[in-house]
Design an enzyme around this catalytic site. Structure first.
Site, PDB file in Angstrom:
ATOM      1  N   ASP A  13       0.850  -1.174   0.000  1.00 28.80           N
ATOM      2  CA  ASP A  13       0.000   0.000   0.000  1.00 28.80           C
ATOM      3  C   ASP A  13       0.897   1.238   0.000  1.00 28.80           C
ATOM      4  O   ASP A  13       2.092   1.158   0.348  1.00 28.80           O
ATOM      5  CB  ASP A  13      -0.880  -0.041   1.256  1.00 28.80           C
ATOM      6  CG  ASP A  13      -1.728   1.196   1.409  1.00 28.80           C
ATOM      7  OD1 ASP A  13      -2.419   1.567   0.442  1.00 28.80           O
ATOM      8  OD2 ASP A  13      -1.702   1.809   2.497  1.00 28.80           O
TER       9      ASP A  13
ATOM     10  N   ASP B 200      -1.877  -0.543   5.828  1.00 32.18           N
ATOM     11  CA  ASP B 200      -2.297   0.034   7.111  1.00 32.18           C
ATOM     12  C   ASP B 200      -3.805   0.168   7.258  1.00 32.18           C
ATOM     13  O   ASP B 200      -4.281   0.560   8.330  1.00 32.18           O
ATOM     14  CB  ASP B 200      -1.671   1.416   7.295  1.00 32.18           C
ATOM     15  CG  ASP B 200      -2.368   2.485   6.451  1.00 32.18           C
ATOM     16  OD1 ASP B 200      -2.572   2.251   5.234  1.00 32.18           O
ATOM     17  OD2 ASP B 200      -2.727   3.534   7.007  1.00 32.18           O
TER      18      ASP B 200
END
Length: 299
Positions: free
Chosen positions: A19, A227
């Site tokens: 990410d 996250d």
């Protein structure tokens, strides 16, 4: 940082999926310098670092240059769009790359359909939300912290639509169910909710891993870092995973037996997670797979 048994499984080819916002990039400043040393080490070892993000293809083209990731593929818009450099293409099957040298594969649905159904469900349910496509440029800049030019690129959606939910939680489930009837999914990111088709980050990661295996004739070891809740499918689709400590307060609980949670946030947590699984303590040489991957790499 851990330097024990996790490293024993990293011999052989490796793929790293990551990410961006809140992970490799700082949530507020978008700085990635705390991860720079780890990125350089992975590049020396021939490990592809593959962005898997809610960002658009237009945003990623320049960012890949800044991060020196132009030889790796990328996944944009939470799995809706995949960009393939030449080394990841089937010579006889892929169409001619575009002017940016990439073959683009669309795994999701068209943005026009998503926006049409959003308008239908907003009117039918009487719910309140603001899609990114309806946000003024100044509002988008203020909400995301992006520069004006970057915010323009963020609005160039192809297969997903971020939105700000402005209604009660009780109506959110009805909205989600309505979208599901259209084959659309609602997933939570760090700043926005994202409406996508059947594709997600996990499916795109699986697709790229299978493609690598078919092209190279060997199964790679895979690691993913993220996250947010929209990273869960990706974190579950790999051999090892890192949940980077977030600043959004959202629960991220993938069903993943080989999971590490970082103490640091953002790119510092990213580097911590990479070191936990693939740290220097027990690295050893791995064989090169091709001319493009030639050189010495360690695990």
């Amino acid at each position: 940082m851990s330097r024990s048994s996790p490293h024993a499984e990293t011999a052989g080819p490796r793929l790293l999926f990551t990410d961006l916002d809140g992970s490799l990039l700082d949530h507020l400043s978008y700085d990635w310098s705390p991860a720079a040393e780890s990125l350089s080490g992975l590049r020396r070892e021939g490990v592809p670092v593959i962005p898997v993000t809610s960002k658009t293809r237009s945003e990623l083209l320049a960012l890949r240059q800044d991060l020196n990731l132009t030889e790796s593929p990328f996944v944009a818009e939470n799995g809706a769009v995949v960009g393939l450099p030449a080394a990841w293409c089937h010579a006889r099957l892929e169409r001619t790359p575009g002017p940016d040298g990439l073959v683009i594969r669309t795994l999701g649905v068209d943005i026009g359909f998503i926006r049409q159904r959003l308008a239908v469900w907003r009117a039918r349910l009487g719910v309140h939300f603001t899609p990114m496509g309806e946000m003024g440029l100044d509002d988008l800049v203020a909400f995301t912290g992006l520069a004006e030019g970057e915010a323009r690129l963020a609005r160039m959606r192809e297969g997903s639509e971020p939105l700000i939910w402005e209604d009660c939680e009780a109506k959110l489930d009805a909205f989600r169910q309505g979208l599901a009837g259209d084959g659309l999914h609602l997933v939570r990111g760090g700043r926005f909710w994202h409406v996508t088709g059947e594709s997600d980050k996990g499916q795109a990661v699986t697709w790229l891993t299978e493609r690598y295996t078919a092209l190279r004739g060997v199964q790679p070891q895979t690691l993913a870092l993220g996250d947010g809740p929209n990273d869960i499918a990706m974190l579950e689709a790999v051999d090892q995973a890192v949940v980077i400590r977030g600043c959004h307060g959202l629960e991220v609980a993938p069903r993943q037996p080989k999971l590490y949670r970082s103490r640091a946030v953002g790119p510092a947590g990213w580097a911590e997670g990479v070191d936990h699984w693939w740290g220097r303590g027990e690295r050893r040489p791995r064989p090169a797979l091709s001319v493009a991957e030639a050189g010495r790499a360690t695990a």
